[in-house]
Scaffold this active site. Structure first.
Site: not given
Length: 273
Positions: A221, A255
């Site tokens: 991210k 995740r």
């Protein structure tokens, strides 16, 4: 600390890894990579062999400013993939990344086991009732607004305090409907600045007061690649670093796009406990 996935009790006392399978053309890291049946099944097999406990399949990109996708299009993307994965890998535990109750219902009915909702019911007022009827594990993420406008809503007086209150209300509502297996996700990158993401990570252990399994999703991210002044493509090492911090602060599910490296994080972490 267990969750019931299609009759299988998954023990989260040892952290688990959830592999990401985006069947979208526009996801921020792997958009378009898994657009045909062979590529999809190859990727699922790879993640399972590398040690993923869960496969999280999404048909709607939730990256900032992502384009709206209709419910019908989301179903058209997801249903054939779920059917094929269930057929080829009957023991795989499939999570569906959706905020729509109809998508949740139809994918669970054909073999999926978990619903992963970025909005925790805020974008579909039928979601909680649907989960209660389906009696499946439900991942509730913290987010404000929608993927289209969330980054304009990153204003907080005390971000962690407000998030704990948000989850407390959601958990109370879910419990009142008889939803048993709940998992919380702080929502890194969703209605949060880079600085706010790191503040949440630094205080992640505070979410343990909710006494629920914690899922973290930091994989590749912008909080990583912007800080390191690179791109998502070169953010694996940073992802591993933050996954390790997440585990040390109580995360029970990672995740990720890169399963092998996350599984190695868990194996090394387990040597400490």
């Amino acid at each position: 600390m267990t969750i019931n996935c299609n009759g299988k009790l998954i023990d989260l006392s040892s952290p688990k890894v959830m592999g990401i399978l985006n069947v979208t053309p526009n996801s921020f890291f792997d958009g378009g990579k898994h657009s045909d049946e062979k590529a999809i099944l190859t990727q699922v097999e790879k993640m399972l062999l590398e040690g993923a406990t869960f496969i999280d399949i999404g048909g709607y990109s939730s990256k900032p400013s992502a384009k709206f996708v209709s419910e019908d299009e989301e179903l058209q993307r997801l249903l054939p993939v779920v059917q094929k994965v269930v057929q080829e890998f009957p023991d795989a535990i499939i999570s569906i990344d959706t905020f729509r109750s109809k998508v949740a219902k139809e994918t669970i009915e054909i073999g999926a086991a978990i619903i992963n909702d970025i909005s925790a019911g805020n974008l579909d007022d039928k979601m909680f009732q649907t989960i209660a009827q389906l009696q499946v594990p439900y991942i509730m993420m913290h987010m404000k607004g929608t993927p289209q406008n969330m980054q304009t809503l990153a204003q907080y007086e005390n971000i962690v305090k407000e998030m704990v209150f948000y989850f407390s209300e959601k958990v109370a509502h879910a419990r009142s409907l008889g939803i048993n297996d709940l998992i919380i996700d702080p929502g890194f990158g969703f209605a949060k600045t880079v600085e706010q993401n790191f503040e949440v990570l630094s205080k992640l252990e505070l979410f343990q007061m909710l006494e629920l399994p914690l899922l973290t999703g930091v994989s590749r991210k912008s909080m990583i690649y912007k800080t390191l002044e690179t791109t998502a493509e070169f953010a694996l090492n940073g992802t591993t670093s933050l996954n390790t911090i997440s585990l040390l602060k109580g995360a029970k599910i990672l995740r990720v796009h890169d399963v092998k490296e996350a599984v190695e994080c868990v194996k090394l972490y387990n040597q400490l406990t």
